[in-house]
Design a protein around this motif. Structure first.
Motif, PDB file in Angstrom:
ATOM      1  N   UNK A 196     -10.320 -13.981 -22.502  1.00  0.00           N
ATOM      2  CA  UNK A 196      -9.952 -14.837 -23.870  1.00  0.00           C
ATOM      3  C   UNK A 196      -9.881 -13.875 -24.733  1.00  0.00           C
ATOM      4  N   UNK A 197      -8.820 -14.249 -25.582  1.00  0.00           N
ATOM      5  CA  UNK A 197      -8.839 -13.568 -26.903  1.00  0.00           C
ATOM      6  C   UNK A 197      -9.967 -13.739 -27.958  1.00  0.00           C
ATOM      7  N   UNK A 198     -10.697 -14.933 -27.752  1.00  0.00           N
ATOM      8  CA  UNK A 198     -11.757 -15.225 -28.635  1.00  0.00           C
ATOM      9  C   UNK A 198     -12.843 -16.062 -27.738  1.00  0.00           C
ATOM     10  N   UNK A 199     -14.123 -15.362 -27.783  1.00  0.00           N
ATOM     11  CA  UNK A 199     -15.279 -16.238 -26.934  1.00  0.00           C
ATOM     12  C   UNK A 199     -16.526 -15.864 -27.894  1.00  0.00           C
ATOM     13  N   UNK A 200     -16.851 -16.779 -28.558  1.00  0.00           N
ATOM     14  CA  UNK A 200     -18.182 -16.595 -29.220  1.00  0.00           C
ATOM     15  C   UNK A 200     -19.000 -17.790 -29.117  1.00  0.00           C
ATOM     16  N   UNK A 201     -20.418 -17.454 -29.414  1.00  0.00           N
ATOM     17  CA  UNK A 201     -21.567 -18.593 -29.341  1.00  0.00           C
ATOM     18  C   UNK A 201     -22.211 -18.351 -30.750  1.00  0.00           C
ATOM     19  N   UNK A 202     -22.320 -19.569 -31.568  1.00  0.00           N
ATOM     20  CA  UNK A 202     -23.229 -19.553 -32.509  1.00  0.00           C
ATOM     21  C   UNK A 202     -23.883 -21.020 -32.735  1.00  0.00           C
ATOM     22  N   UNK A 203     -24.913 -21.246 -33.519  1.00  0.00           N
ATOM     23  CA  UNK A 203     -25.692 -19.933 -34.003  1.00  0.00           C
ATOM     24  C   UNK A 203     -26.376 -19.243 -32.736  1.00  0.00           C
ATOM     25  N   UNK A 204     -26.735 -17.894 -32.971  1.00  0.00           N
ATOM     26  CA  UNK A 204     -27.407 -17.286 -31.830  1.00  0.00           C
ATOM     27  C   UNK A 204     -28.325 -16.144 -32.542  1.00  0.00           C
ATOM     28  N   UNK A 205     -29.550 -16.608 -32.732  1.00  0.00           N
ATOM     29  CA  UNK A 205     -30.516 -17.371 -31.749  1.00  0.00           C
ATOM     30  C   UNK A 205     -30.114 -18.787 -32.286  1.00  0.00           C
ATOM     31  N   UNK A 206     -30.376 -19.709 -31.439  1.00  0.00           N
ATOM     32  CA  UNK A 206     -30.372 -21.096 -31.859  1.00  0.00           C
ATOM     33  C   UNK A 206     -31.853 -21.862 -31.526  1.00  0.00           C
TER      34      UNK A 206
END
Length: 83
Positions: A1-11
């Motif tokens: 992937x050019x872009x892979x993020x997780x938000x919010x982190x922490x959740x």
């Protein structure tokens, strides 16, 4: 992937996975520290498509988990923390 993020982190319960890049079918998995697959969903992405997928950790205890994206020939993994 050019872009892979997780938000919010922490959740506290839900996290958004943002994906953009390669086209094809991908499996999104929520995995415990012991390797147990807790949740699994198949997504199809099209060339240069930007996608947000929401995962819920509300039914799981506080701690660290992994979001694993499984493609045809590659695997991407990121940690997510539930408070």
């Amino acid at each position: 992937f050019r872009f892979f993020s997780i938000a919010p982190n922490p959740t506290l319960g839900e996290a958004k996975i943002e994906l953009q890049g390669f086209a094809g079918d991908f499996i999104v998995e929520l995995v415990s520290l012991t390797g147990q697959i807790l949740n699994k969903k198949t997504l199809r992405l099209y060339e240069n498509e930007y996608r947000i997928h929401t995962i819920s950790l509300e039914d799981f205890p506080a701690g660290m988990y992994f979001v694993r994206i499984v493609g045809e020939d590659k695997v991407w993994t990121k940690a997510v923390v539930k408070e």
